[in-house]
Design an enzyme around this catalytic site. Structure first.
Site, PDB file in Angstrom:
ATOM      1  N   SER A 196     -26.804 -23.563  16.602  1.00 20.88           N
ATOM      2  CA  SER A 196     -25.811 -24.276  17.421  1.00 20.88           C
ATOM      3  C   SER A 196     -24.423 -24.311  16.790  1.00 20.88           C
ATOM      4  CB  SER A 196     -26.299 -25.691  17.761  1.00 20.88           C
ATOM      5  OG  SER A 196     -27.494 -25.622  18.515  1.00 20.88           O
TER       6      SER A 196
ATOM      7  N   ASN B 249     -25.933 -12.844  17.259  1.00 22.15           N
ATOM      8  CA  ASN B 249     -27.322 -12.484  17.550  1.00 22.15           C
ATOM      9  C   ASN B 249     -27.531 -12.662  19.052  1.00 22.15           C
ATOM     10  OD1 ASN B 249     -30.080 -12.246  17.771  1.00 22.15           O
ATOM     11  ND2 ASN B 249     -30.568 -14.122  16.631  1.00 22.15           N
TER      12      ASN B 249
ATOM     13  N   GLU C 281     -37.580 -17.193  15.343  1.00 20.21           N
ATOM     14  CA  GLU C 281     -38.313 -16.818  16.568  1.00 20.21           C
ATOM     15  C   GLU C 281     -39.330 -15.720  16.267  1.00 20.21           C
ATOM     16  OE1 GLU C 281     -34.786 -16.209  18.944  1.00 20.21           O
ATOM     17  OE2 GLU C 281     -34.411 -18.369  18.758  1.00 20.21           O
TER      18      GLU C 281
ATOM     19  N   HIS D 177     -36.160 -13.890  11.443  1.00 18.05           N
ATOM     20  CA  HIS D 177     -35.615 -14.952  12.298  1.00 18.05           C
ATOM     21  C   HIS D 177     -36.746 -15.905  12.679  1.00 18.05           C
ATOM     22  CE1 HIS D 177     -33.931 -17.002  15.770  1.00 18.05           C
ATOM     23  NE2 HIS D 177     -32.748 -16.688  15.277  1.00 18.05           N
TER      24      HIS D 177
ATOM     25  N   GLY E 183     -30.407 -23.245  19.214  1.00 17.86           N
ATOM     26  CA  GLY E 183     -30.406 -23.294  20.674  1.00 17.86           C
ATOM     27  C   GLY E 183     -30.586 -24.685  21.248  1.00 17.86           C
TER      28      GLY E 183
ATOM     29  N   GLU F   8     -31.011 -21.226   8.757  1.00 20.05           N
ATOM     30  CA  GLU F   8     -31.064 -21.676  10.136  1.00 20.05           C
ATOM     31  C   GLU F   8     -32.139 -22.741  10.286  1.00 20.05           C
ATOM     32  OE1 GLU F   8     -29.345 -18.517  12.944  1.00 20.05           O
ATOM     33  OE2 GLU F   8     -31.436 -18.006  12.677  1.00 20.05           O
TER      34      GLU F   8
HETATM   35  P1  PGA Z   1     -27.920 -20.585  18.435  1.00 22.76           P
HETATM   36  O1  PGA Z   1     -28.860 -19.478  17.753  1.00 22.76           O
HETATM   37  O2  PGA Z   1     -26.513 -20.355  17.923  1.00 22.76           O
HETATM   38  O3  PGA Z   1     -28.048 -20.338  19.895  1.00 22.76           O
HETATM   39  O4  PGA Z   1     -28.453 -21.921  18.018  1.00 22.76           O
HETATM   40  C1  PGA Z   1     -28.683 -19.095  16.418  1.00 22.76           C
HETATM   41  C2  PGA Z   1     -29.770 -18.116  16.027  1.00 22.76           C
HETATM   42  O5  PGA Z   1     -30.923 -18.292  16.430  1.00 22.76           O
HETATM   43  O6  PGA Z   1     -29.512 -17.149  15.284  1.00 22.76           O
END
Ligand code: PGA
Length: 255
Positions: free
Chosen positions: A213, A10, A98, A96, A174, A168
């Protein structure tokens, strides 16, 4: 049941079309015909066409990061399933965290998008997961259950094998804070149980990815868990070496 591992990158709001093609070429050079793991690259909309061209003839698949639930019309700034299909997109990340937290997407909207994706032969990667506050309040299972049940409302037993779920935990995205293997497996098994209750045997064929992560150093252990069928990768998908290491972890994982 052996489920083929899936590693999805992603890219979020990173990479111009030219940068995306360069990254794709670096990845494809090494694993262009990788046969043991499914690989999906999810660039931003503006890079879909160029990255798609760079993937021609290869086994890697193309995914979008979002999609409108509407067919067409006066929806300024939106992109429809049909438009994605025309660019040979096969997968789409939906719900997602976000999108949910920064852009106000509700379970009802995510559900509408999921149904629209399936109706257009796109495979949804449906994201579910709790925030830190929700985990601390002890409501992890309730939140995950709500995301799964509401996100999949109206999805039939025939369609469910085209759905990919991504667990997630929002606090791990992140942040460098990865869920422990045991924490992740517990939730994955819980999601599997919900799917089995609703869909019976077909649920055994649904892939449940972990995201948050995931990096080359923690991936082998996570991917060896019985219900962790791959990863949705953010940060580590932005450079070829780390993404390639994750694909390798997927291809050598035992579970
Ligand atoms: P990350 O993001 O691997 O940077 O933690 C994963 C995601 O949001 O799909």
């Amino acid at each position: 049941m052996i489920r083929r591992k899936l590693i999805a990158g992603n890219w979020k709001m990173n990479k111009t079309a030219a940068d995306g093609v360069a990254l794709t070429k670096d990845i494809a050079e090494v694993i262009g015909r990788e046969g043991t793991v499914d690989i999906v690259l999810c660039p931003p909309f503006t890079a879909l066409e160029s990255v798609g061209k760079a993937l021609e003839g290869l086994s890697l698949k193309l995914g979008a990061q979002n999609m409108s639930a509407e067919k067409s019309g006066a929806f300024t700034g939106e992109v429809s399933a049909e438009m994605l299909r025309a660019l040979f997109v096969t997968h789409v990340i939906l719900g997602h965290s976000e999108r949910r937290t920064l852009f106000g997407e509700t379970d009802a909207l995510v559900n509408k998008k999921t149904l629209a994706a399936l109706a257009n032969q796109l495979k949804p990667i449906l994201c579910v997961g709790e925030s830190l506050a929700e985990r601390e309040a002890g409501s992890t299972l309730a939140v995950v259950q709500r995301h799964v049940e509401q996100g999949l409302q109206g999805v039939t037993a025939e369609q469910i094998t085209s759905v990919i779920i991504a667990y997630e935990p929002v606090w791990a995205i992140g942040t460098g804070k990865v869920a422990t293997t045991a924490q992740a497996q517990e939730i994955h098994a819980f999601i599997r149980k919900l799917l089995v209750e609703k869909y019976g045997e077909a649920a055994q064929r649904v892939r449940i990815l972990y995201g948050g992560s995931m990096k080359p150093d923690n991936a082998p252990e996570l991917l060896a868990q019985p219900d962790i069928d791959g990863g949705l990768i953010g940060g580590a998908a932005l450079q070829a070496p780390s993404f390639l290491d994750l694909v390798k972890a997927g291809s050598t994982a035992k579970a």
